[in-house]
Design an enzyme around this catalytic site. Sequence first.
Site, PDB file in Angstrom:
ATOM      1  N   GLU A  80     -36.206   7.029  -4.600  1.00 36.68           N
ATOM      2  CA  GLU A  80     -35.373   5.845  -4.357  1.00 36.68           C
ATOM      3  C   GLU A  80     -35.889   4.750  -5.269  1.00 36.68           C
ATOM      4  OE1 GLU A  80     -32.671   5.544  -2.948  1.00 36.68           O
ATOM      5  OE2 GLU A  80     -32.640   7.411  -1.802  1.00 36.68           O
ATOM      6  N   CYS A 131     -34.629  -3.455  -3.082  1.00 39.81           N
ATOM      7  CA  CYS A 131     -33.874  -2.675  -4.064  1.00 39.81           C
ATOM      8  C   CYS A 131     -32.387  -2.780  -3.783  1.00 39.81           C
ATOM      9  CB  CYS A 131     -34.337  -1.227  -4.063  1.00 39.81           C
ATOM     10  SG  CYS A 131     -34.163  -0.445  -2.490  1.00 39.81           S
TER      11      CYS A 131
HETATM   12  C1  UN1 Z   1     -32.936  -2.768   3.213  1.00 40.89           C
HETATM   13  O1  UN1 Z   1     -32.158  -3.320   2.418  1.00 40.89           O
HETATM   14  O2  UN1 Z   1     -32.982  -3.081   4.421  1.00 40.89           O
HETATM   15  O3  UN1 Z   1     -37.198  -0.660  -1.513  1.00 40.89           O
HETATM   16  C2  UN1 Z   1     -33.813  -1.663   2.820  1.00 40.89           C
HETATM   17  C3  UN1 Z   1     -36.167  -1.128  -1.033  1.00 40.89           C
HETATM   18  C4  UN1 Z   1     -35.224  -0.181  -0.337  1.00 40.89           C
HETATM   19  C5  UN1 Z   1     -35.055  -0.488   1.089  1.00 40.89           C
HETATM   20  C6  UN1 Z   1     -34.056  -1.549   1.356  1.00 40.89           C
HETATM   21  N1  UN1 Z   1     -35.709   1.187  -0.494  1.00 40.89           N
HETATM   22  O4  UN1 Z   1     -35.932  -2.321  -1.103  1.00 40.89           O
END
Ligand code: UN1
Length: 483
Positions: free
Chosen positions: A254, A288
Amino acid sequence: MNDEMHATSLTLAHHIAGQDMPGPAELEQRNPAVPDDLCVRLPQAGADLVAHAVDAARRALAPLSLGGIEARSDALARIGRQIAAEADDFALLIARETGKTLRDARGETIRAARIFDFFAGETLRNVGERFDSTRLGAMVEVMQHPVGVVGVITPWNFPIAIPAWKIAPALAFGNTVVWKPSEVSSAIAAKLMGIVAHSGLPSGSVNMLLGAGASGAALCAHVGIDAVSFTGSESAGSAVRQAVTARGARVQLEMGGVNGLIVLADADLDVAVECAANGAFFAAGQRCTATSRIIVDHAIADRFVVALAQRVDRLAIGDPRQAATDVGPLASPRQKERVSAQVDAVRRSGAITAFGAVPDPQDCFFPPTLFDHADHAGPLAREEIFGPVAGVFRVDGFDEALALLNDSRHGLSAGLCTRSLRHAEAFKHHARAGMLMINLPTAGVDHHAPFGGMGASSFGPREQGRAARAFYTTVRTTYLAAG
Ligand code: UN1
């Protein structure tokens, strides 16, 4: 904050096979809001410790399996309860070590507790199938088995929730874990590790190696790691993917996004402004799923920009440990340098600043910044900034908005503000992103639903919810005939 915590800074230890494993302090993490406040020192794991941790994890596979699903489910539920019981301590620690506001830090901690609870339930739902073979007298059984030893590499921006959404399903489906948290959130990781270590799981079920990127690289290279789940930057992610796939192991990534939020002329302006302010500037843009591209219909763009500026003006920016703070600092001087350099490049490309002040080079804070009349060929639309920075891209109508939204290598989260059911339906079918948010911010997800993106944002099966099973299990098909 607790004065004692401020005064003492401790050196953390790795955790392998139920034991703390100290090492020489090679790195340190300072409170990004108060740079004099040294939070922790930490050692850096090398290939020898990786081998030790992988060995411990492999030896724990049989005891974890023999302990049975009820004991495992109970242990996950206990971890969830303990995290919730210590939520205030976690929140303070997260605010101190990473600069996340107390409110967000507490919310994230409760999310982590709920994730463990959800996977306590999933542990008991590991069902298979049994059906007739096409060959007379034979049966087919389809069972899901653990993958084995899973490497978990987690970032600092969700320092407890992301470890939870990888470690909990790994354990639920019978895997053991070697975990490498970001060096920026090591104290939080050590606190979570302490709870996991006292949950009643066989020792070695979860092992934690501290350190920076080199420790993660050593983990990915080890032949005893059967699968790696990674969340972090695109550059680190592609190195992880290469190293892990090169030796034929399973990988899930991710990474970032340059996420777009479309605001149509028929949107409720208050809703749209709230979505944009939250998505772009909350958590100092360090998600993200944050909104970077606000794609607004010409007809309401001027009104929208004025209203967004007024909303952002009301945000309280300051020490994240103060309850009233809405936006804290970036997580480290390194992040501040990165964001500053990228924003300079956006300015040099000729973008027009709607609001935003010049950051003070002495601290880690970055003022919320909005560019207007942004050019979609420019750097703002291409690279993830990971700071409280966004651009308004003005368009004519839904079709142009959708085309701009989809003109991206990434595809994590996409938003739409509208009252039109027709446009909402078209967006659901044609927006190129894994997470679609209608009249909601692009960031902020539930703990029980699948999470992941398309294109350069993600690789491998989805995380979280029932979808998590795909990555953490392997399917075995048995054909059975009477002998
Ligand atoms: C969210 O938007 O609640 O690293 C989670 C990150 C993502 C998770 C976002 N994998 O920001």
